[in-house]
Design a protein around this motif. Structure first.
Motif, PDB file in Angstrom:
ATOM      1  N   ALA A  79       0.843  -1.204   0.000  1.00  0.00           N
ATOM      2  CA  ALA A  79       0.000   0.000   0.000  1.00  0.00           C
ATOM      3  C   ALA A  79       0.876   1.251   0.000  1.00  0.00           C
ATOM      4  O   ALA A  79       0.600   2.220  -0.723  1.00  0.00           O
ATOM      5  N   SER A  80       1.969   1.208   0.784  1.00  0.00           N
ATOM      6  CA  SER A  80       2.839   2.388   0.844  1.00  0.00           C
ATOM      7  C   SER A  80       3.585   2.594  -0.470  1.00  0.00           C
ATOM      8  O   SER A  80       4.059   3.689  -0.765  1.00  0.00           O
ATOM      9  N   ARG A  81       3.690   1.533  -1.268  1.00  0.00           N
ATOM     10  CA  ARG A  81       4.303   1.662  -2.590  1.00  0.00           C
ATOM     11  C   ARG A  81       3.264   2.026  -3.654  1.00  0.00           C
ATOM     12  O   ARG A  81       3.557   2.024  -4.839  1.00  0.00           O
ATOM     13  N   GLY A  82       2.020   2.247  -3.193  1.00  0.00           N
ATOM     14  CA  GLY A  82       0.989   2.693  -4.125  1.00  0.00           C
ATOM     15  C   GLY A  82       0.198   1.577  -4.782  1.00  0.00           C
ATOM     16  O   GLY A  82      -0.572   1.810  -5.709  1.00  0.00           O
ATOM     17  N   GLU A  83       0.399   0.330  -4.293  1.00  0.00           N
ATOM     18  CA  GLU A  83      -0.335  -0.779  -4.889  1.00  0.00           C
ATOM     19  C   GLU A  83      -1.595  -1.050  -4.084  1.00  0.00           C
ATOM     20  O   GLU A  83      -1.544  -1.184  -2.856  1.00  0.00           O
ATOM     21  N   LYS A  84      -2.746  -1.137  -4.773  1.00  0.00           N
ATOM     22  CA  LYS A  84      -4.003  -1.406  -4.085  1.00  0.00           C
ATOM     23  C   LYS A  84      -4.139  -2.905  -3.864  1.00  0.00           C
ATOM     24  O   LYS A  84      -4.207  -3.668  -4.811  1.00  0.00           O
ATOM     25  N   VAL A  85      -4.147  -3.321  -2.588  1.00  0.00           N
ATOM     26  CA  VAL A  85      -4.239  -4.750  -2.290  1.00  0.00           C
ATOM     27  C   VAL A  85      -5.126  -4.952  -1.078  1.00  0.00           C
ATOM     28  O   VAL A  85      -5.242  -4.074  -0.237  1.00  0.00           O
ATOM     29  N   ASP A  86      -5.772  -6.133  -1.005  1.00  0.00           N
ATOM     30  CA  ASP A  86      -6.476  -6.374   0.250  1.00  0.00           C
ATOM     31  C   ASP A  86      -5.779  -7.486   1.008  1.00  0.00           C
ATOM     32  O   ASP A  86      -5.105  -8.350   0.441  1.00  0.00           O
ATOM     33  N   TYR A  87      -5.930  -7.424   2.331  1.00  0.00           N
ATOM     34  CA  TYR A  87      -5.209  -8.311   3.230  1.00  0.00           C
ATOM     35  C   TYR A  87      -5.425  -9.784   2.886  1.00  0.00           C
ATOM     36  O   TYR A  87      -4.473 -10.571   2.864  1.00  0.00           O
ATOM     37  N   ALA A  88      -6.676 -10.160   2.586  1.00  0.00           N
ATOM     38  CA  ALA A  88      -6.971 -11.582   2.331  1.00  0.00           C
ATOM     39  C   ALA A  88      -6.194 -12.100   1.128  1.00  0.00           C
ATOM     40  O   ALA A  88      -5.673 -13.221   1.136  1.00  0.00           O
ATOM     41  N   ALA A  89      -6.085 -11.266   0.085  1.00  0.00           N
ATOM     42  CA  ALA A  89      -5.368 -11.682  -1.114  1.00  0.00           C
ATOM     43  C   ALA A  89      -3.876 -11.827  -0.821  1.00  0.00           C
ATOM     44  O   ALA A  89      -3.218 -12.772  -1.287  1.00  0.00           O
ATOM     45  N   VAL A  90      -3.345 -10.903  -0.026  1.00  0.00           N
ATOM     46  CA  VAL A  90      -1.916 -10.964   0.295  1.00  0.00           C
ATOM     47  C   VAL A  90      -1.624 -12.180   1.178  1.00  0.00           C
ATOM     48  O   VAL A  90      -0.609 -12.862   1.000  1.00  0.00           O
ATOM     49  N   LEU A  91      -2.538 -12.485   2.109  1.00  0.00           N
ATOM     50  CA  LEU A  91      -2.354 -13.671   2.950  1.00  0.00           C
ATOM     51  C   LEU A  91      -2.351 -14.938   2.078  1.00  0.00           C
ATOM     52  O   LEU A  91      -1.530 -15.840   2.275  1.00  0.00           O
ATOM     53  N   ALA A  92      -3.237 -14.978   1.095  1.00  0.00           N
ATOM     54  CA  ALA A  92      -3.286 -16.138   0.191  1.00  0.00           C
ATOM     55  C   ALA A  92      -1.971 -16.244  -0.590  1.00  0.00           C
ATOM     56  O   ALA A  92      -1.424 -17.340  -0.763  1.00  0.00           O
ATOM     57  N   ASP A  93      -1.444 -15.104  -1.045  1.00  0.00           N
ATOM     58  CA  ASP A  93      -0.145 -15.072  -1.760  1.00  0.00           C
ATOM     59  C   ASP A  93       0.971 -15.637  -0.888  1.00  0.00           C
ATOM     60  O   ASP A  93       1.785 -16.446  -1.333  1.00  0.00           O
ATOM     61  N   VAL A  94       1.012 -15.151   0.360  1.00  0.00           N
ATOM     62  CA  VAL A  94       2.072 -15.544   1.281  1.00  0.00           C
ATOM     63  C   VAL A  94       2.037 -17.058   1.494  1.00  0.00           C
ATOM     64  O   VAL A  94       3.062 -17.736   1.438  1.00  0.00           O
TER      65      VAL A  94
END
Ligand code: CDP
Ligand code: CDP
Length: 216
Positions: A149-164
């Motif tokens: 988010a701080s790099r300007g990318e719109k992401v939601d937590y659930a999607a990032v958790l799935a990525d991780v």
């Protein structure tokens, strides 16, 4: 520290390896190589050429042709490239193509700090200091979501958790140089540590290991 100190830092996505590696490098006056960027840049070259990530020949050529000075971190640190990097990183020939430059970096007379997945196990098994950084998947996803988010990318937590979680599985499950703690590494769980506390804990590990190795 004595000439030629190598500090190997490994761990899963967004555990805080890079942040620790940078600070330790600055503190000990050592050059730092974030080896994840090599895999991200290899994937980036393939995507830019419009090639599929499983094009082994093109991937090896991209890996061989990397020039550290050309890295565009703003692009390489995106969510898309983290995912793509872990796909090309599972190709044994790509890993093989990147070994010499990593070992060359680590072999410089002044020593070095390297961070990645296989530094303590494959790239620098002789490193006197190895730290394996972990944190819960939830905490790592939280950190990565904030960072993106701080790099300007719109992401939601659930999607990032799935990525991780997907990346953990792919990185730990591959046949070549899987993510795993070296036998002589020291584990550092940063789930409940902020950057400063994690850094202090890492410094203590370094001092302990150096004392054990009779280097201080
Ligand atoms: O910063 P983060 O941990 O999310 O990723 P990274 O360190 O930039 O690495 C991106 C991907 O490259 C990882 O998911 C791994 O698949 C791969 N990698 C690797 O296989 N070996 C390394 N030494 C470093 C990264
Ligand atoms: O290199 P790796 O992917 O393991 O993680 P990083 O890039 O060092 O850290 C990922 C994000 O988590 C960054 O935005 C760091 O500032 C943050 N972080 C944190 O909040 N607390 C820590 N103890 C370590 C990192």
């Amino acid at each position: 520290p004595e000439r030629g100190l190598i500090i190997a830092i490994d761990g899963p996505a967004a555990s805080g390896k890079g942040t620790l590696a940078r600070r330790l490098a600055a503190n000990f006056g050592l050059p730092h190589l974030d080896t994840g960027l090599l895999y991200r840049a290899t994937a980036c070259a393939l995507l830019d050429e419009g090639r599929p990530l499983d094009d082994i020949r093109a991937a090896v050529e991209a890996a061989r042709g990397l020039a550290l000075c050309d890295f565009d971190e703003a692009r390489l640190r995106t969510r898309e490239l983290g995912e793509a990097a872990s796909v090309v990183a599972a190709i044994p020939q790509v890993r093989a193509a990147l070994i010499d430059m990593q070992r060359g970096f680590a072999g410089r007379p002044q020593g070095a700090v390297l961070d990645g997945r296989d530094i303590g196990t494959v790239i620098c098994p002789q490193a006197p200091v190895k730290i394996f950084v972990t944190a819960s998947a939830e905490k790592r996803a939280q950190r990565r979501a904030l960072e993106l988010a701080s790099r300007g990318e719109k992401v939601d937590y659930a999607a990032v958790l799935a990525d991780v979680r997907k990346r953990d599985e792919r990185d730990s499950g591959r046949s070549q140089a899987p993510l795993k703690m070296a036998e002589d590494a020291v584990a550092l769980d940063t789930t409940d540590l902020d950057i400063e506390a994690a850094y202090r804990a890492a410094c203590e590990i370094v001092e302990e290991r150096l004392a054990l190795a009779g280097k201080v």
